[in-house]
Design a protein around this motif. Structure first.
Motif, mmCIF file in Angstrom:
data_model
loop_
_atom_site.group_PDB
_atom_site.id
_atom_site.type_symbol
_atom_site.label_atom_id
_atom_site.label_comp_id
_atom_site.label_asym_id
_atom_site.label_seq_id
_atom_site.Cartn_x
_atom_site.Cartn_y
_atom_site.Cartn_z
ATOM 1 N N SER A 502 25.769 -16.656 21.434
ATOM 2 C CA SER A 502 24.550 -16.285 22.156
ATOM 3 C C SER A 502 23.325 -16.847 21.462
ATOM 4 N N VAL A 503 23.390 -16.950 20.133
ATOM 5 C CA VAL A 503 22.356 -17.621 19.355
ATOM 6 C C VAL A 503 23.056 -18.636 18.454
ATOM 7 N N LEU A 515 18.800 -21.276 18.539
ATOM 8 C CA LEU A 515 18.886 -21.638 19.950
ATOM 9 C C LEU A 515 19.486 -20.485 20.736
ATOM 10 N N THR A 516 18.886 -20.174 21.876
ATOM 11 C CA THR A 516 19.358 -19.086 22.723
ATOM 12 C C THR A 516 20.160 -19.645 23.881
ATOM 13 N N LEU A 517 21.336 -19.079 24.111
ATOM 14 C CA LEU A 517 22.164 -19.474 25.246
ATOM 15 C C LEU A 517 21.500 -18.994 26.528
ATOM 16 N N TYR A 527 21.336 -24.425 26.074
ATOM 17 C CA TYR A 527 20.608 -23.723 25.027
ATOM 18 C C TYR A 527 19.129 -24.139 25.048
ATOM 19 N N PHE A 528 18.226 -23.147 24.845
ATOM 20 C CA PHE A 528 16.789 -23.402 24.755
ATOM 21 C C PHE A 528 16.289 -22.943 23.390
ATOM 22 N N ASP A 529 15.254 -23.648 22.885
ATOM 23 C CA ASP A 529 14.546 -23.050 21.763
ATOM 24 C C ASP A 529 13.507 -22.071 22.321
ATOM 25 N N ALA A 530 12.779 -21.404 21.437
ATOM 26 C CA ALA A 530 11.896 -20.324 21.866
ATOM 27 C C ALA A 530 10.730 -20.807 22.711
ATOM 28 N N HIS A 567 14.560 -28.581 23.593
ATOM 29 C CA HIS A 567 13.462 -28.128 22.747
ATOM 30 C C HIS A 567 12.132 -28.389 23.438
ATOM 31 N N SER A 568 11.191 -27.477 23.220
ATOM 32 C CA SER A 568 9.797 -27.745 23.571
ATOM 33 C C SER A 568 8.860 -27.440 22.417
#
Length: 861
Positions: A502-503, A515-517, A527-530, A567-568
């Protein structure tokens, strides 16, 4: 940016008229400019150094480099100039030297400069020195700049006097003779020569002198040549002032060596060298039948001795280059025989040899009918190092000796490591020197060993892929040869869970984000970063579709899931891939990118699919690495991959936009103004069988290109690249390569050697080359390939609607395969056939219209 080990551009310019006694700008005369590093941006690549335009420049993100100019004829240089570029004085060169050579190996330093500064932009500084010797090659070695992370130069000029005979030879012709000889003829155009220099090359770039013959000579025979090798020759007139321009022959190939028995495999044979070299790189490694070990002598010369009490008649031998440091390769040697180890007979004297790749085997055949008890390879020079190495030395002949009748030794140190839900890595030590293969078997119940892998000799590492999660696998391994098999060694391990984290905490390169699933299904994990909004969803179904298509066309890639990381957060840009062979990314297929992901627009879609294309090239068919990467860079392969994915998924507008973007893109590699998509990939895709041809390229690489322990051992050269794509397209791409890259002597030599080294076959082009807009296909002609064949046999038939009978008979006349097929292009499975020679017949209305002998090699690919 793409870095080349050695990039080359041939520049042919007319000499400007100069006043009497004035010096000539040598870099404006005919010759070739080369550089240690090439810039993939043609606007700032090294050809700008000698374009006589100070507003252009050569820029490269290096702090040291070399560039060199090889003049067509000798020149005495006594002066040179460097012009600073348009900006950033800290990129200017600071410390450098100018060197000269006539062979590219022995260098003389003509001038050295330190602590140089350019007070203004576009400033030309000239450096003079004393020199009376004529050279053909001049190299500028920039050792340091003025503090930046890159170097730039606007112009580099060499000034001096052209020397040597003004008129060089013409009409140089090379003809292969029996006995591994090549006869050269040429026209004598000079009036003041003292002789003619004969030079040969295996790559059309690095030429070595073979001989110098008398004035007025017009013929020379080069002998003691290696078998199954492509050669190119050039001839120059010479006198006391230097050499003329050269005329170059076409590429010629010597015949392959006859098969025979390696007498170094007799168990009662003994070996010696002057230094009694032992240990991990001792003399025995030259005879252990493994190119991945080596003999290293701590001297520039050495002699490898062989003795057999019963004697043997040797008629050929082979030398295989080792893993690194080409300057340690043998260059000059004498192969000798003796019956008392005191009085030696020279059987072959060989000079000026080169090995164009690592693990490269060269075989030499010579006439001999005398039995000798002693043989010796007396290496009298290498290519410049203080130590000498080779990986294998074999002597082929007939003799009286003890043949090993024992089974090979069992592997030792067998270990298993579970690294993911679908992969266990196996390692062991190769304790055998007589194995013909390793056999690895796998089971989940210790009873039914139903999955067998036949592995090449010298294997010590295996990626066990395509496994199920949370499953215990048992393995057994043994070495085999014609005498039998060793004892089994065993091991087991359990795969990890397939549940995505999940992370996922990044731990690669400079990436440290948790990274969050954000989305998961049976095909992808997103997966996204915050900094990426969890409300963005366009990539979920898109990359599900992309990965499902990739697996359909290219295979499993072991892990059924693709992990896309977006990532952003500031500091993350561009992208990189990883695959199931990479420990750095937890043995997962990963595309990791930085950007703004709110919309499904051009770059977001292209860049993401681009990274998936890298996963395909770096892990296809269960083999790690991409031997094509130095050729297509980062990445022309991705363009046709993106176009194909979009087309196959029915994204018509996206595919059209990709086509429009890619068809107009020009690159500076492998030559200036190369339109990769327009002139290479799209014509192949359109004329062949599109997606299947793309996949077939990776299939052929996995079947034929050198690999060890599941990884490709070297990179392709451009000729090999064209050969493998010809196999993928199922017709020769010589004309297409000429259109796309320009057909040079170097490319022709590499291509012809590739056909020798990797003997799969294909017919000549069905169509003349064209750009992306191409005519419709014409009817196929009847062809069967490759030959030798492994697992699959391809057929092209003349009538697309007619039904044909294809039958395969063994050499005794027993029918082993029979199938009715229809269509111009077909693939026939031959995986059930034992290795051997077979006859293929094609029948049309009860009449045999084609019969062909093929060799099947399913177990030793």
């Amino acid at each position: 940016m793409l870095n080349f080990t050695k990039a080359s551009l041939y520049v042919a310019l007319l000499c400007a008229t100069v006043p009497a006694l004035a010096q000539t700008n040598i870099t404006s005369t005919a010759g070739s400019l080369t550089a240690q590093y090439g810039n993939s941006n043609a606007v700032e690549n090294y050809p700008k150094l000698i374009d006589n335009n100070t507003s252009t420049k050569y820029y490269i993100d290096k702090t040291s480099l070399w560039v060199q100019f090889e003049a067509a004829r000798s020149a005495v240089v006594t002066q040179y100039s460097i012009t600073s570029a348009n900006d950033y004085a800290d990129r200017d060169p600071k410390n450098w030297n100018l060197q000269a050579s006539n062979d590219g190996k022995t260098w003389t330093t003509l001038n050295t400069q330190t602590n140089q500064a350019f007070a203004s932009r576009f400033l030309t500084k000239t450096y003079s020195f004393t020199n009376t010797t004529a050279y053909t090659i001049y190299r500028l070695n920039v050792i340091a700049n003025n503090g930046a992370g890159a170097i730039q130069i606007a112009e580099w000029q060499l000034q001096g006097t052209l020397t040597g005979p003004a008129s060089g030879p013409t009409n140089v012709t090379a003809t292969v003779q029996s006995g591994y000889k090549i006869n050269l003829t040429w026209s004598d155009n000079a009036t003041n020569e003292t002789g003619y220099r004969i030079e040969s090359s295996l790559d059309a770039v690095n030429f070595l002198t073979r001989a110098t013959v008398a004035a007025n000579a017009t013929t020379y025979t080069d002998s003691a040549l290696s078998a199954g090798t492509s050669f190119i020759y050039r001839v120059r007139a010479v006198n006391a002032t230097g050499v003329s321009s050269a005329d170059t022959s076409d590429v010629v190939k010597t015949s392959v060596a006859p098969s025979g028995f390696d007498i170094t495999n007799y168990t009662n044979a003994k070996f010696n060298d002057p230094y009694n070299t032992t240990g991990a790189e001792g003399l025995d490694k030259a005879f252990d039948n493994s190119p991945y070990t080596k003999y290293l002598a701590w001297a520039a010369t050495t002699a490898i001795g062989y003795s057999l009490p019963g004697g043997a008649v040797a008629t050929q031998y082979s030398i295989t280059s080792a893993n690194d440091a080409s300057d340690r390769d043998p260059r000059n040697w004498t192969f000798q025989g003796s019956n008392d180890s005191t009085n030696w007979t020279n059987l072959q004297v060989v000079t000026d040899q080169q090995f164009t790749a690592r693990y490269k085997k060269r075989t030499y055949v010579f006439p001999n009918t005398t039995s000798y008890k002693y043989y010796r390879l007396n290496i009298t020079a290498n290519n410049g190092a203080s130590i000498t190495q080779l990986s294998e030395f074999e002597i082929i002949g007939t003799g009286t000796g003890t043949v090993n009748t024992g089974v090979p030794a069992a592997p030792t140190g067998f270990t298993t490591q579970s690294v993911s839900s679908n992969q266990i890595i196996l390692d062991w030590a190769d304790a055998a020197s007589t194995e013909t293969n390793y056999r690895l078997e796998r089971t989940t119940d210790t009873l039914n060993w139903n999955t067998a892998f036949v592995l090449p000799v010298n294997t010590t590492h295996f990626y066990s892929l395509d496994l199920s999660p949370l499953t215990k696998y048992y393995y057994r391994l043994r070495a085999e040869n014609a005498n039998g098999a060793s004892a089994w060694v065993t091991g087991n391990n359990t795969t990890l869970t397939a549940t995505p984290k999940s992370v996922w905490q990044e731990h690669w390169f400079a990436h440290v984000e948790p990274l969050t699933l954000n989305y998961s299904n049976s095909s992808v994990n997103i997966y996204f970063d915050a900094a990426v909004s969890p409300s963005i969803t366009w990539m979920n179904q898109d990359f599900t579709n992309v990965w499902e298509y990739v697996k359909q066309n290219y295979g499993s890639f072991s892990d059924p899931k693709l992990n896309m990381v977006f990532h952003s957060k500031a500091g993350y840009s561009g992208g990189h891939p990883a695959n199931v062979f990479d420990a750095s990314h937890d043995y997962a297929n990963v595309g990791d990118l930085g950007g703004s992901w709110a919309t499904r627009e051009g770059w977001n879609l292209h860049a993401s699919i681009h990274e998936v294309g890298h996963i395909v090239e770096g892990g296809s068919k269960g083999v790690h690495n991409s031997p094509s990467f130095p050729i297509w860079g980062d990445s022309k392969w991705a363009e046709i991959f993106i176009y194909d994915v979009m087309k196959r998924l029915g994204w018509s507008a996206d595919a059209q936009q990709a086509y429009n973007d890619f068809v107009v893109k020009a690159e500076s590699f492998p030559s200036p103004d190369t339109y990769w998509f327009r002139d290479w990939f799209y014509p192949i895709y359109d004329r062949a069988d599109s997606s299947a041809a793309l996949n077939r390229y990776f299939e052929l690489l996995s079947q034929y290109f050198p690999q060890h322990n599941g990884e490709y051992t070297r990179d392709l050269n451009l000729g090999e690249f064209v050969h493998f794509w010809s196999g993928a397209a199922q017709f020769s791409l010589e004309l297409q390569a000429d259109t796309a890259f320009g057909w040079t002597k170097q490319l022709e030599m590499q291509f012809k050697q590739a056909q020798i080294d990797f003997p799969f076959t294909y017919p000549q082009p069905l169509l003349a080359p064209a750009v992306a807009a191409v005519p419709e296909k014409k009817a196929a002609v009847l062809n069967i390939w490759p030959n030798p064949a492994s697992n699959v046999l391809n057929l092209s038939l003349p009538d697309a609607v007619k039904v044909y009978n294809v039958d395969i008979y063994n050499i005794a006349g027993v029918k082993r395969v029979s199938q009715r097929i229809k269509g111009n292009y077909n693939s026939l499975s031959i995986s059930s056939l034992p290795d051997g020679v077979y006859i293929v017949t094609v029948t049309d209305d009860k009449k045999i219209i084609h019969r062909q002998k093929i060799v099947v090699s399913n177990t030793n690919r």
